[in-house]
Design a protein around this motif. Structure first.
Motif, PDB file in Angstrom:
ATOM      1  N   ASP A 194       0.742  -1.231   0.120  1.00 32.01           N
ATOM      2  CA  ASP A 194       0.071   0.109  -0.028  1.00 32.01           C
ATOM      3  C   ASP A 194       0.882   1.233   0.087  1.00 32.01           C
ATOM      4  OD1 ASP A 194      -2.551   1.238   0.246  1.00 32.01           O
ATOM      5  OD2 ASP A 194      -2.012   2.096   2.368  1.00 32.01           O
ATOM      6  N   LEU A 195       2.042   1.563   0.726  1.00 30.73           N
ATOM      7  CA  LEU A 195       2.848   2.161   0.624  1.00 30.73           C
ATOM      8  C   LEU A 195       3.618   2.625  -0.526  1.00 30.73           C
ATOM      9  CD1 LEU A 195       4.878   1.886   4.296  1.00 30.73           C
ATOM     10  CD2 LEU A 195       3.351   3.696   3.493  1.00 30.73           C
ATOM     11  N   ILE A 196       3.820   1.295  -1.323  1.00 29.93           N
ATOM     12  CA  ILE A 196       4.373   1.751  -2.636  1.00 29.93           C
ATOM     13  C   ILE A 196       3.414   2.299  -3.505  1.00 29.93           C
ATOM     14  CG2 ILE A 196       5.578   0.146  -4.332  1.00 29.93           C
ATOM     15  CD1 ILE A 196       6.561  -1.623  -2.263  1.00 29.93           C
ATOM     16  N   ARG A 197       2.271   1.728  -3.777  1.00 24.20           N
ATOM     17  CA  ARG A 197       1.321   2.037  -4.532  1.00 24.20           C
ATOM     18  C   ARG A 197       0.913   3.379  -4.353  1.00 24.20           C
ATOM     19  NH1 ARG A 197      -2.243  -1.248  -2.699  1.00 24.20           N
ATOM     20  NH2 ARG A 197      -1.814  -3.048  -3.908  1.00 24.20           N
ATOM     21  N   ARG A 198       1.092   3.975  -3.268  1.00 27.25           N
ATOM     22  CA  ARG A 198       0.611   5.463  -2.887  1.00 27.25           C
ATOM     23  C   ARG A 198       1.816   6.463  -3.109  1.00 27.25           C
ATOM     24  NH1 ARG A 198      -0.966   6.643   2.121  1.00 27.25           N
ATOM     25  NH2 ARG A 198      -0.278   4.574   3.194  1.00 27.25           N
ATOM     26  N   GLY A 199       2.979   5.705  -3.653  1.00 32.61           N
ATOM     27  CA  GLY A 199       4.065   6.406  -3.865  1.00 32.61           C
ATOM     28  C   GLY A 199       4.811   7.078  -2.340  1.00 32.61           C
ATOM     29  N   ARG A 200       4.692   6.192  -1.517  1.00 37.05           N
ATOM     30  CA  ARG A 200       5.126   6.496  -0.141  1.00 37.05           C
ATOM     31  C   ARG A 200       6.344   5.672   0.087  1.00 37.05           C
ATOM     32  NH1 ARG A 200       1.459   9.044   3.186  1.00 37.05           N
ATOM     33  NH2 ARG A 200       2.934   9.451   4.400  1.00 37.05           N
ATOM     34  N   PHE A 201       7.066   5.059  -0.830  1.00 40.43           N
ATOM     35  CA  PHE A 201       8.229   4.191  -0.734  1.00 40.43           C
ATOM     36  C   PHE A 201       9.212   4.644  -1.465  1.00 40.43           C
ATOM     37  CE2 PHE A 201      10.820   0.434   0.090  1.00 40.43           C
ATOM     38  CZ  PHE A 201      10.350  -0.116   1.214  1.00 40.43           C
ATOM     39  N   PRO A 202      10.000   5.754  -1.302  1.00 42.48           N
ATOM     40  CA  PRO A 202      10.995   6.196  -2.397  1.00 42.48           C
ATOM     41  C   PRO A 202      12.014   5.446  -2.841  1.00 42.48           C
ATOM     42  CG  PRO A 202      11.206   7.503  -0.334  1.00 42.48           C
ATOM     43  CD  PRO A 202      10.366   6.394  -0.031  1.00 42.48           C
ATOM     44  N   VAL A 203      12.553   5.799  -3.964  1.00 45.62           N
ATOM     45  CA  VAL A 203      14.109   5.550  -4.192  1.00 45.62           C
ATOM     46  C   VAL A 203      15.075   6.408  -3.761  1.00 45.62           C
ATOM     47  CG1 VAL A 203      15.703   5.184  -6.053  1.00 45.62           C
ATOM     48  CG2 VAL A 203      13.464   4.380  -6.375  1.00 45.62           C
ATOM     49  N   VAL A 204      15.919   6.139  -2.720  1.00 42.36           N
ATOM     50  CA  VAL A 204      16.852   7.014  -1.935  1.00 42.36           C
ATOM     51  C   VAL A 204      18.029   6.811  -2.370  1.00 42.36           C
ATOM     52  CG1 VAL A 204      17.665   7.468   0.386  1.00 42.36           C
ATOM     53  CG2 VAL A 204      15.394   6.873   0.094  1.00 42.36           C
ATOM     54  N   GLY A 205      18.714   8.092  -2.762  1.00 37.95           N
ATOM     55  CA  GLY A 205      19.979   8.344  -3.183  1.00 37.95           C
ATOM     56  C   GLY A 205      19.926   7.440  -4.730  1.00 37.95           C
ATOM     57  N   GLY A 206      20.799   6.741  -4.891  1.00 41.06           N
ATOM     58  CA  GLY A 206      21.041   6.170  -5.974  1.00 41.06           C
ATOM     59  C   GLY A 206      20.105   4.740  -6.165  1.00 41.06           C
ATOM     60  N   GLY A 207      19.509   4.433  -4.768  1.00 42.55           N
ATOM     61  CA  GLY A 207      18.810   3.029  -5.003  1.00 42.55           C
ATOM     62  C   GLY A 207      19.772   2.038  -5.077  1.00 42.55           C
ATOM     63  N   THR A 208      20.978   2.083  -4.637  1.00 43.81           N
ATOM     64  CA  THR A 208      21.793   1.213  -4.667  1.00 43.81           C
ATOM     65  C   THR A 208      21.935   0.009  -3.668  1.00 43.81           C
ATOM     66  OG1 THR A 208      23.437   2.867  -3.555  1.00 43.81           O
ATOM     67  CG2 THR A 208      23.603   2.774  -5.858  1.00 43.81           C
ATOM     68  N   GLY A 209      21.133  -0.038  -2.644  1.00 44.06           N
ATOM     69  CA  GLY A 209      20.887  -1.134  -1.814  1.00 44.06           C
ATOM     70  C   GLY A 209      20.376  -2.232  -2.521  1.00 44.06           C
ATOM     71  N   MET A 210      21.169  -3.262  -2.208  1.00 41.15           N
ATOM     72  CA  MET A 210      20.838  -4.601  -2.953  1.00 41.15           C
ATOM     73  C   MET A 210      20.072  -5.596  -2.031  1.00 41.15           C
ATOM     74  SD  MET A 210      22.472  -4.914  -5.922  1.00 41.15           S
ATOM     75  CE  MET A 210      22.610  -6.514  -6.056  1.00 41.15           C
ATOM     76  N   TRP A 211      18.968  -6.153  -2.548  1.00 39.33           N
ATOM     77  CA  TRP A 211      17.925  -6.871  -2.066  1.00 39.33           C
ATOM     78  C   TRP A 211      17.734  -8.149  -2.536  1.00 39.33           C
ATOM     79  CZ3 TRP A 211      13.175  -4.908   0.982  1.00 39.33           C
ATOM     80  CH2 TRP A 211      13.296  -3.809   1.465  1.00 39.33           C
ATOM     81  N   SER A 212      17.647  -9.421  -1.730  1.00 39.99           N
ATOM     82  CA  SER A 212      17.089 -10.662  -2.135  1.00 39.99           C
ATOM     83  C   SER A 212      15.792 -10.968  -1.817  1.00 39.99           C
ATOM     84  CB  SER A 212      18.319 -11.476  -1.602  1.00 39.99           C
ATOM     85  OG  SER A 212      19.442 -11.510  -2.158  1.00 39.99           O
TER      86      SER A 212
END
Length: 314
Positions: A194-212
């Motif tokens: 829901d946060l992502i859908r509403r644009g409340r989950f931003p890409v911070v900096g270069g978005g370089t954090g790696m996720w699995s």
């Protein structure tokens, strides 16, 4: 074999019980109340009421089940908010289950003559944030998770140390990646989505954090594999496709029909996300599943989050 699944109605446990029953195991599954045991029994397992934070309750249930294998899937994740600033608060009960609950289960397992113990842990943000962008089980954990996650990291360290270091127990620790799928915070109806859908989950900096990532069904098949095979130790249970935030977050927002994520500099995002949140967006490391593939003969059905986010969110 006789298998006790502690937390049989949770995210992984509810999917694991039917797998173990279908494989021919004699399964006992626990829940905190009688009212929640219906699905456990419907899957063909015995149901038992157990409070993982009450040692006497744990001791009685484990003694009655007399299991060859204990699978520790006790968590309390239903109240996860997705707010990185209150991470330790969100995970407070889960952290107790990883410390007090683990100790109670291990003690009861030893008393009952149990030989194998499989426990849930987590990989991703706990990884060391220097060096390689994808870590193996041999790499160290971070010594600075962010002030919001200090207690959660200590709980993870405790469960891993206790399970793999208890004499007389073949200890398996499954470090799950970021969960998604039906019933999870990251599903079409979940709080994080829901946060992502509403644009409340931003890409911070270069978005370089790696996720699995890890689909919850694939987490269950990994736990089933650890019941039957493999050498004791720690295993990363993740998909084949580690990815930076800058790739997966816009794709997920698109699949959810949401806004394209805004981009924020780290200094501006810090008051909203906290130290941990900024690290999750910019500095965390992903994990390799090569050991689990090799030693557990396991592979994820959803090999990539791209397929999983498109067809497996639920």
């Amino acid at each position: 074999m006789r298998v006790l699944v502690a937390g049989a109605t949770g995210a992984v446990g509810s999917r694991l019980v039917p797998l173990l029953v279908s494989a021919g195991h004699d399964v006992t599954g626990t829940a905190r109340s009688e009212a929640r045991l219906g699905p456990v029994r419907a899957a063909g397992a015995e149901g038992a009421v157990m409070d993982g934070l009450v040692p006497a309750s744990v001791r009685d249930v484990v003694a009655a089940a007399a299991p060859d294998v204990v699978v520790h899937q006790l968590t309390a994740l239903s109240s996860i908010t997705g707010d990185f600033r209150r991470f330790d608060e969100d995970f407070a009960v889960t952290n107790r289950l990883r410390t007090e609950g683990t100790d109670a289960l291990l003690g009861a397992a030893l008393a009952a003559g149990t030989r194998r113990f499989v426990a849930q842990s987590y990989t991703g943000w706990p990884n060391e944030r220097r060096g390689a962008r994808v870590k193996t089980e041999d790499d160290p954990l971070t010594d600075d998770p962010g002030k919001e996650a200090v207690r959660s990291l200590r709980a993870i360290e405790h469960v891993e140390r206790a399970v793999t270091g208890t004499p007389g127990i073949e200890g398996f620790v499954l470090r799950y990646g970021a969960f998604y799928g039906p019933g999870q915070a990251l599903s079409r109806t979940g709080a994080v989505a829901d946060l992502i859908r509403r644009g409340r989950f931003p890409v911070v900096g270069g978005g370089t954090g790696m996720w699995s990532f890890m689909h919850v069904d694939d987490a269950a098949t990994a736990a089933a594999a650890a019941v039957d095979r493999g050498v004791p130790g720690v295993y990363n249970i993740v998909d084949d496709d580690p990815a930076p935030v800058s790739e997966w977050l816009p794709y997920l927002a698109e699949q959810l029909g949401g806004r394209r994520p805004m981009r924020l500099p780290a200094w501006l995002a810090r008051p909203m996300l906290g130290q941990l949140g900024v690290a999750m967006m910019t500095a965390v490391r992903a994990s390799s599943n090569a050991k689990a593939r090799r030693e557990l003969a396991w592979e994820p059905r959803f090999a990539s989050w791209r397929e999983g986010f498109r067809t497996g969110l639920g």
